[in-house]
Design an enzyme around this catalytic site. Structure first.
Site, PDB file in Angstrom:
ATOM      1  N   THR A   1       5.865  -1.582  11.606  1.00 33.15           N
ATOM      2  CA  THR A   1       5.262  -0.215  11.952  1.00 33.15           C
ATOM      3  C   THR A   1       3.633  -0.377  11.428  1.00 33.15           C
ATOM      4  O   THR A   1       2.906   0.778  11.281  1.00 33.15           O
ATOM      5  CB  THR A   1       5.512   0.932  11.379  1.00 33.15           C
ATOM      6  OG1 THR A   1       6.018   0.529  10.025  1.00 33.15           O
ATOM      7  CG2 THR A   1       7.056   1.176  11.925  1.00 33.15           C
ATOM      8  N   SER A   2       3.304  -1.574  11.410  1.00 34.95           N
ATOM      9  CA  SER A   2       1.577  -1.688  10.991  1.00 34.95           C
ATOM     10  C   SER A   2       0.637  -1.870  11.783  1.00 34.95           C
ATOM     11  O   SER A   2       0.208  -0.835  12.579  1.00 34.95           O
ATOM     12  CB  SER A   2       1.694  -2.782  10.030  1.00 34.95           C
ATOM     13  OG  SER A   2       2.077  -4.120  10.342  1.00 34.95           O
ATOM     14  N   ARG A   3       0.337  -3.216  12.213  1.00 28.33           N
ATOM     15  CA  ARG A   3      -0.729  -3.365  13.459  1.00 28.33           C
ATOM     16  C   ARG A   3       0.102  -4.513  14.170  1.00 28.33           C
ATOM     17  O   ARG A   3       0.661  -5.571  13.665  1.00 28.33           O
ATOM     18  CB  ARG A   3      -1.711  -3.849  13.077  1.00 28.33           C
ATOM     19  CG  ARG A   3      -2.730  -2.536  12.668  1.00 28.33           C
ATOM     20  CD  ARG A   3      -2.968  -1.597  13.799  1.00 28.33           C
ATOM     21  NE  ARG A   3      -3.964  -0.572  13.457  1.00 28.33           N
ATOM     22  CZ  ARG A   3      -3.292   0.638  13.295  1.00 28.33           C
ATOM     23  NH1 ARG A   3      -2.090   0.973  13.259  1.00 28.33           N
ATOM     24  NH2 ARG A   3      -4.231   1.598  12.947  1.00 28.33           N
TER      25      ARG A   3
ATOM     26  N   GLY B   1       0.872  -1.095   0.021  1.00 30.44           N
ATOM     27  CA  GLY B   1       0.030   0.015   0.086  1.00 30.44           C
ATOM     28  C   GLY B   1       0.689   1.190  -0.092  1.00 30.44           C
ATOM     29  O   GLY B   1       1.986   1.094  -0.389  1.00 30.44           O
ATOM     30  N   ARG B   2       0.352   2.377   0.414  1.00 29.69           N
ATOM     31  CA  ARG B   2       0.988   3.579   0.216  1.00 29.69           C
ATOM     32  C   ARG B   2       2.329   3.461   1.070  1.00 29.69           C
ATOM     33  O   ARG B   2       3.358   4.009   0.873  1.00 29.69           O
ATOM     34  CB  ARG B   2       0.159   4.847   0.650  1.00 29.69           C
ATOM     35  CG  ARG B   2      -1.060   4.938  -0.068  1.00 29.69           C
ATOM     36  CD  ARG B   2      -1.887   6.086   0.708  1.00 29.69           C
ATOM     37  NE  ARG B   2      -3.326   6.173   0.007  1.00 29.69           N
ATOM     38  CZ  ARG B   2      -4.063   5.433   0.257  1.00 29.69           C
ATOM     39  NH1 ARG B   2      -4.172   4.566   1.221  1.00 29.69           N
ATOM     40  NH2 ARG B   2      -5.497   5.741  -0.438  1.00 29.69           N
ATOM     41  N   ILE B   3       2.081   3.009   2.382  1.00 27.14           N
ATOM     42  CA  ILE B   3       3.329   3.167   3.295  1.00 27.14           C
ATOM     43  C   ILE B   3       4.588   2.254   2.878  1.00 27.14           C
ATOM     44  O   ILE B   3       5.555   2.568   2.883  1.00 27.14           O
ATOM     45  CB  ILE B   3       2.821   2.995   4.529  1.00 27.14           C
ATOM     46  CG1 ILE B   3       1.822   4.053   5.390  1.00 27.14           C
ATOM     47  CG2 ILE B   3       4.046   2.930   5.689  1.00 27.14           C
ATOM     48  CD1 ILE B   3       1.072   3.866   6.449  1.00 27.14           C
TER      49      ILE B   3
ATOM     50  N   HIS C   1       4.329   3.378  19.684  1.00 27.36           N
ATOM     51  CA  HIS C   1       3.467   3.470  18.681  1.00 27.36           C
ATOM     52  C   HIS C   1       3.408   4.877  18.101  1.00 27.36           C
ATOM     53  O   HIS C   1       2.702   5.963  18.308  1.00 27.36           O
ATOM     54  CB  HIS C   1       1.935   3.268  18.990  1.00 27.36           C
ATOM     55  CG  HIS C   1       1.053   2.985  17.764  1.00 27.36           C
ATOM     56  ND1 HIS C   1      -0.170   2.338  17.684  1.00 27.36           N
ATOM     57  CD2 HIS C   1       1.024   3.477  16.370  1.00 27.36           C
ATOM     58  CE1 HIS C   1      -0.582   2.293  16.522  1.00 27.36           C
ATOM     59  NE2 HIS C   1      -0.013   3.051  15.635  1.00 27.36           N
TER      60      HIS C   1
ATOM     61  N   GLU D   1      -1.949  -3.261  22.867  1.00 26.64           N
ATOM     62  CA  GLU D   1      -1.387  -1.874  23.373  1.00 26.64           C
ATOM     63  C   GLU D   1      -2.273  -1.277  24.434  1.00 26.64           C
ATOM     64  O   GLU D   1      -3.552  -1.528  24.584  1.00 26.64           O
ATOM     65  CB  GLU D   1      -1.350  -0.947  22.184  1.00 26.64           C
ATOM     66  CG  GLU D   1      -0.329  -1.361  21.118  1.00 26.64           C
ATOM     67  CD  GLU D   1      -0.215  -0.488  19.809  1.00 26.64           C
ATOM     68  OE1 GLU D   1      -0.756   0.935  19.955  1.00 26.64           O
ATOM     69  OE2 GLU D   1       0.362  -0.782  18.884  1.00 26.64           O
TER      70      GLU D   1
END
Ligand code: DGY
Length: 315
Positions: A232-234, A152-154, A281, A263
């Site tokens: 760095t996603s989930r 995706g974008r990231i 995060h 979290e």
């Protein structure tokens, strides 16, 4: 109309909203509870919320909302199907945080390969004995392979910065057709090929059931012993217990995490390990990005409440 905010948002975005509608802000010390949310949502036409709040079917059922605007690109905290069934628009904040998260991913990659936080901890506890030829050696990035999971974008923005470090990029096909844009900068590989051949593996898939524990014992065991895993996603994408096992057994060299399964709790063994970087995060946490995320959520609310289509509805 009245808009409920589950947190105070940056002042420019808040003023714009207040100029058009009544606004109620939840100002409690911790994220709003489901019960409090159910109570406050009655009579509100719009909700602006964060990824820390679960917007369940039950919450949705008690509401007269026209829009739920999440201040995050991820939206697995919202029961989108339940919202859709009641004709409620759900929006997120894509694009405006892409570069911030990509930059932070690179901060984690660099810190992990050069053992930055481990070195800082040692220095702060007074254990540094001075420069020697073989002290705390890390690995270089030049000529290595960055494996991107999620294009995706990231994921694409992270990949785009790899040539600056002399890295080649591979991305996991994961069964879906690859986009021509990602193929320009990267080689498509099967997930297994990517796991066995990458020096750094960076995760950029959405959270949710489809990606839960995508990185488990089996996939960790396929990685190079020198590999570094970055997430760095989930948090749900990585089985934290399996990761702690792989790090303890030195099946991979290191990990760098910005997100966690539960979290703000972190799987306790990870807290004891030197070969894992743990960030709270912070991916999108720049002044500019958070202002832009809040403004985009407000624009979505203003649009929907005036009968216009939102800028960034979730698909
Ligand atoms: C998001 O927007 O989903 C990010 O995780 C926030 O940093």
């Amino acid at each position: 109309m009245t808009v409920l905010l589950t947190r105070r948002i940056p002042s420019a975005a808040l003023s714009k909203l207040q100029a058009a509608h009544d606004v109620e802000i939840y100002d409690g010390p911790s994220p709003i509870s489901e019960d409090e949310l159910k109570r406050r949502i009655v009579g509100k036409q719009a909700l602006i919320c964060l990824l820390t709040e679960k917007i369940s079917a039950e919450v949705i059922a008690t509401s007269d909302l026209r829009i739920i605007a999440n201040i995050a690109v991820g939206y697995e905290n919202i029961d989108v199907a339940a919202a859709r069934a009641r004709g409620i628009v759900v929006t997120n904040t894509p694009d405006v945080l892409t570069e911030a998260v990509a930059e932070f991913t690179w901060a984690l990659i660099l810190a992990a390969v050069r053992r930055l936080t481990e070195g800082e901890r040692l220095l702060r506890r007074g254990a540094w004995q001075g420069w020697t030829l073989d002290f705390m050696l890390g690995s270089g990035l030049q000529g290595k392979q960055l494996g991107i999971v999620g294009t995706g974008r990231i994921g694409r923005a992270v990949a785009a910065k790899a040539p600056a470090f002399g890295m080649r990029v591979a991305f996991a096909k994961r069964g879906q057709p690859s986009s021509p844009q990602s193929e320009k900068v990267a080689v498509p590989l099967s997930m297994d090929e990517l796991l066995v051949s990458s020096d750094v593996i960076s995760l950029h898939v959405p959270g949710g059931q489809a990606t839960r524990h995508m990185i488990d014992k089996k996939s960790l065991a396929r990685m190079k012993r020198s590999a570094i895993l970055v997430n760095t996603s989930r948090g749900s994408v990585v089985d934290e217990e399996a990761l702690a096992w792989a790090l303890r057994e030195r099946l991979i060299a290191a990990a760098a995490l910005d997100v966690y399964e539960r979290e703000p709790a972190v799987h306790p063994p990870l807290l004891e390990m030197e070969n894992v970087i743990l960030a709270p995060h912070l991916g999108s946490a720049t002044h500019e990005t958070r202002r832009a995320m809040a403004s985009l959520a407000v624009e979505n609310v203003l649009a929907v409440l005036s009968g216009q289509p939102p800028k960034t509805p979730v698909s």
